[in-house]
Scaffold this motif. Sequence first.
Motif, PDB file in Angstrom:
ATOM      1  N   LEU A   2      30.150  27.646  32.652  1.00  0.00           N
ATOM      2  CA  LEU A   2      31.186  28.615  32.309  1.00  0.00           C
ATOM      3  C   LEU A   2      30.715  30.017  32.681  1.00  0.00           C
ATOM      4  CD1 LEU A   2      33.868  29.345  30.876  1.00  0.00           C
ATOM      5  CD2 LEU A   2      32.561  29.501  28.757  1.00  0.00           C
ATOM      6  N   THR A   4      31.833  33.933  32.441  1.00  0.00           N
ATOM      7  CA  THR A   4      32.770  34.813  31.760  1.00  0.00           C
ATOM      8  C   THR A   4      32.626  36.231  32.300  1.00  0.00           C
ATOM      9  OG1 THR A   4      32.488  33.451  29.795  1.00  0.00           O
ATOM     10  CG2 THR A   4      33.584  35.558  29.504  1.00  0.00           C
ATOM     11  N   CYS A   6      33.822  40.196  32.057  1.00  0.00           N
ATOM     12  CA  CYS A   6      34.469  41.166  31.181  1.00  0.00           C
ATOM     13  C   CYS A   6      35.571  41.902  31.939  1.00  0.00           C
ATOM     14  CB  CYS A   6      33.443  42.162  30.656  1.00  0.00           C
ATOM     15  SG  CYS A   6      34.226  43.456  29.675  1.00  0.00           S
ATOM     16  N   ASN A  39      36.273  32.574  33.319  1.00  0.00           N
ATOM     17  CA  ASN A  39      36.977  32.973  32.120  1.00  0.00           C
ATOM     18  C   ASN A  39      36.902  34.493  32.026  1.00  0.00           C
ATOM     19  OD1 ASN A  39      38.232  32.675  29.703  1.00  0.00           O
ATOM     20  ND2 ASN A  39      36.485  31.794  28.629  1.00  0.00           N
ATOM     21  N   SER A  41      36.924  37.986  29.522  1.00  0.00           N
ATOM     22  CA  SER A  41      36.717  38.369  28.123  1.00  0.00           C
ATOM     23  C   SER A  41      37.023  39.853  27.975  1.00  0.00           C
ATOM     24  CB  SER A  41      35.291  38.088  27.676  1.00  0.00           C
ATOM     25  OG  SER A  41      34.436  39.102  28.145  1.00  0.00           O
ATOM     26  N   THR A  44      32.651  43.484  25.557  1.00  0.00           N
ATOM     27  CA  THR A  44      31.654  42.850  24.705  1.00  0.00           C
ATOM     28  C   THR A  44      30.690  43.886  24.146  1.00  0.00           C
ATOM     29  OG1 THR A  44      30.342  42.415  26.676  1.00  0.00           O
ATOM     30  CG2 THR A  44      31.766  40.635  25.921  1.00  0.00           C
TER      31      THR A  44
END
Length: 80
Positions: A2, A4, A6, A39, A41, A44
Amino acid sequence: MLITICIGSSCHLKGSRNVIQGLERKIKEEQLSSKIELNGSFCTGECEKGVCVKIDDELFSVSPETVDTFFTEEVLGRLN
Ligand code: FES
């Protein structure tokens, strides 16, 4: 695996869109779409490291200029 990326405002300004496009292109070239999931996001909290990209829970700082190297060294390195 995976990955991810930002897409918060700071990372967006640093080119997260181009980083995503670069990763998508590499995944297609290497025919790894069954092995890698991308993915997005929100922020963070590590904006100074942007564009923030995580492989599983490990954080990397990637830019549109370094996305190819990142892919080769970190992504392919982990799959092989
Ligand atoms: S916007 Fe990406 S870490 Fe804050």
